[in-house]
Design an enzyme around this catalytic site. Structure first.
Site, short mmCIF file in Angstrom:
data_model
loop_
_atom_site.label_atom_id
_atom_site.label_comp_id
_atom_site.label_asym_id
_atom_site.label_seq_id
_atom_site.Cartn_x
_atom_site.Cartn_y
_atom_site.Cartn_z
N LYS A 1 -15.71 -25.59 -34.00
CA LYS A 1 -15.84 -24.75 -35.20
C LYS A 1 -14.63 -23.82 -35.35
O LYS A 1 -13.99 -23.46 -34.36
CB LYS A 1 -17.16 -23.95 -35.17
CG LYS A 1 -17.13 -22.73 -34.32
CD LYS A 1 -18.28 -21.77 -34.64
CE LYS A 1 -18.08 -20.53 -33.77
NZ LYS A 1 -18.99 -19.47 -33.94
N LYS B 1 -12.48 -17.05 -35.07
CA LYS B 1 -11.45 -16.01 -35.07
C LYS B 1 -10.90 -15.75 -33.68
O LYS B 1 -9.86 -15.15 -33.52
CB LYS B 1 -11.98 -14.73 -35.71
CG LYS B 1 -13.28 -14.21 -35.13
CD LYS B 1 -13.88 -13.11 -36.03
CE LYS B 1 -15.37 -12.98 -35.80
NZ LYS B 1 -16.11 -12.36 -36.86
N LYS C 1 -19.83 -17.97 -24.15
CA LYS C 1 -19.06 -16.74 -23.97
C LYS C 1 -18.92 -16.37 -22.50
O LYS C 1 -17.90 -15.83 -22.10
CB LYS C 1 -19.69 -15.58 -24.76
CG LYS C 1 -19.42 -15.69 -26.25
CD LYS C 1 -19.40 -14.34 -26.93
CE LYS C 1 -18.99 -14.50 -28.39
NZ LYS C 1 -19.32 -13.34 -29.21
P1 TYM Z 1 -20.19 -13.80 -36.46
O1 TYM Z 1 -19.56 -12.47 -36.64
O2 TYM Z 1 -19.70 -14.67 -35.35
O3 TYM Z 1 -20.09 -14.62 -37.78
C1 TYM Z 1 -20.50 -14.09 -39.04
C2 TYM Z 1 -21.10 -15.20 -39.88
O4 TYM Z 1 -20.14 -16.25 -40.07
C3 TYM Z 1 -20.74 -17.51 -39.73
N1 TYM Z 1 -19.67 -18.37 -39.19
C4 TYM Z 1 -19.36 -19.57 -39.69
N2 TYM Z 1 -19.87 -20.29 -40.71
C5 TYM Z 1 -19.30 -21.49 -40.97
N3 TYM Z 1 -18.27 -22.02 -40.26
C6 TYM Z 1 -17.72 -21.34 -39.23
N4 TYM Z 1 -16.71 -21.85 -38.55
C7 TYM Z 1 -18.28 -20.05 -38.89
N5 TYM Z 1 -17.98 -19.11 -37.96
C8 TYM Z 1 -18.85 -18.10 -38.15
C9 TYM Z 1 -21.79 -17.16 -38.69
O5 TYM Z 1 -22.79 -18.16 -38.63
C10 TYM Z 1 -22.33 -15.86 -39.21
O6 TYM Z 1 -23.31 -16.07 -40.18
N6 TYM Z 1 -24.43 -12.63 -34.11
C11 TYM Z 1 -23.78 -12.69 -35.40
C12 TYM Z 1 -23.74 -11.34 -36.10
C13 TYM Z 1 -25.08 -10.71 -36.26
C14 TYM Z 1 -26.11 -11.15 -37.15
C15 TYM Z 1 -27.16 -10.21 -36.99
C16 TYM Z 1 -26.20 -12.21 -38.05
C17 TYM Z 1 -25.52 -9.60 -35.63
N7 TYM Z 1 -26.76 -9.32 -36.06
C18 TYM Z 1 -28.35 -10.36 -37.70
C19 TYM Z 1 -27.39 -12.32 -38.78
C20 TYM Z 1 -28.43 -11.42 -38.59
C21 TYM Z 1 -22.35 -13.14 -35.21
O7 TYM Z 1 -21.77 -12.95 -34.17
O8 TYM Z 1 -21.76 -13.63 -36.32
#
Ligand code: TYM
Length: 340
Positions: free
Chosen positions: A203, A206, A121
């Site tokens: 991957k 969004k 990032k």
């Molecule tokens: P975020 O918002 O980027 O993504 C949410 C969830 O989606 C999963 N994910 C994917 N899984 C499979 N293939 C993909 N291409 C893909 N893109 C995203 C991510 O692994 C995630 O599970 N930091 C986290 C949000 C967060 C969080 C937490 C998660 C904040 N606090 C506490 C777990 C526990 C995030 O940015 O996810």
């Protein structure tokens, strides 16, 4: 979520969160959200929209508010049931920011520097490498540890953050005695890393500038079909799961997740058929899977009062659990307690 007399009777606690930053993708859904829904019957589940995490990247206020509202409605439409689970917005529950500060002080600079998401990032937004981007993982650890979560359903990209959460929890417990449950990541066998449709070595994200690279959960059926038809594959023209066939492997994995078919069944189904037919079948299966979600989303969006009631109740429940852990940790550290 009351504390059982006998800890052995305690159901396992699940916590997870997603950032409401723009459209939620099929990758988010297959990698994480689908598991969130499935776990609700068996466990005590707590889910959040991680909007505090979202401002590590500059947001336009009106779009941010809109995205958060839509993400809340979309997750309900996907099947999060506020009668079974706690579902709240992170910024509504002040214990998260408080606990994050505390955990910042038990996290090493070098540990944060090694986080690949921080490196990615900061390379992507060199004009805004802010301190929040750097201390993102302790806020995530706070989210999880406040609820004494046992399991955290996430996609593979969050594994490193989960490992750091465990390190922070173990470090704190080592200094002060048992305070936090040390959580395990819960990563699905299928769909843990859904890849970009345009570059299947990356991957699905969004934030991809090329909108053909990802399927948004609310994409129109014709857009979904078009994106799958344009998906990058290879020149072999044979539907089989194999090394070096990243594009086809990704499509097979998506198809398997939405239909429940094994790779072997998929290979048999498309034996002797070309990629055109295969891609159309994947597109149709995804369209049909997402159709009822989209319909429910439209209904929820017409009912703002209900949404507001859900997130208010969710925040109240989340606060009453998380404040206990926060007080416990603060007491152990030696903060002067207040009479309450
Ligand atoms: P975020 O918002 O980027 O993504 C949410 C969830 O989606 C999963 N994910 C994917 N899984 C499979 N293939 C993909 N291409 C893909 N893109 C995203 C991510 O692994 C995630 O599970 N930091 C986290 C949000 C967060 C969080 C937490 C998660 C904040 N606090 C506490 C777990 C526990 C995030 O940015 O996810």
């Amino acid at each position: 979520m009351t504390e059982p007399a006998n800890m052995e009777d305690r159901k396992k606690v699940i916590f997870s969160a997603i950032q409401p930053s723009g459209t939620i993708t099929l990758g988010n859904y297959l990698g994480a959200l689908k598991n969130w829904i499935n776990l609700q019957d068996e466990f005590d589940c707590i889910y959040a929209l991680a909007d505090l995490h979202t401002i590590t990247v500059r947001q336009d206020p009106a779009s941010f508010r809109r995205n958060t509202l839509e993400a809340y409605a979309l997750l309900l439409a996907c099947g999060i049931d506020p009668k079974k689970s706690i579902f709240f917005v992170q910024s509504h529950v002040p214990t998260h920011a408080q606990m994050a500060w505390i955990l910042d002080c038990y996290t090493q600079f070098g540990e944060l520097q090694r986080m690949t998401q921080f490196k990615d990032k900061s390379a992507k937004h060199p004009e805004n490498v802010n301190a929040g981007l750097f201390t993102y993982p302790p806020l995530m650890a706070a989210d999880i540890l406040l609820y004494q979560a046992d399991l955290v359903p996430v996609g593979i990209d969050q594994k490193q953050h989960l490992e750091l959460t465990r390190t922070i929890a173990e470090r704190f417990n080592g200094i002060y005695g048992q305070t936090f449950t040390v959580p395990d990541a819960y990563i699905p066998k299928q769909g843990a890393k859904i890849m970009s449709l345009q570059d299947p070595t990356k991957k699905m994200s969004k934030s991809d500038e090329n909108t053909n690279a990802y399927i948004a959960m609310l994409d129109k059926p014709e857009d979904i079909m078009r994106k799958f038809k344009r998906a990058v594959t290879d020149s072999e023209a044979c539907v089989r799961y194999a090394e070096g066939k990243d594009g086809v492997n990704n499509l097979m994995s998506i198809y398997s997740c939405v239909t429940g078919k094994t790779y072997e069944q998929i290979e048999n189904e498309f034996a002797g058929k070309g990629y055109g037919e295969f891609k159309a079948a994947v597109g149709e299966a995804v369209v049909e899977h997402l159709r009822p979600i989209r319909e429910r989303f439209d209904d929820y969006m017409k009912n703002r009062d209900y949404l507001e009631q859900c997130w208010t109740e969710g925040a109240e429940k989340a606060y009453s659990i998380s404040i206990r852990t926060l007080r416990k940790a603060m007491k152990k550290i030696g903060f002067l307690p207040m009479k309450r």
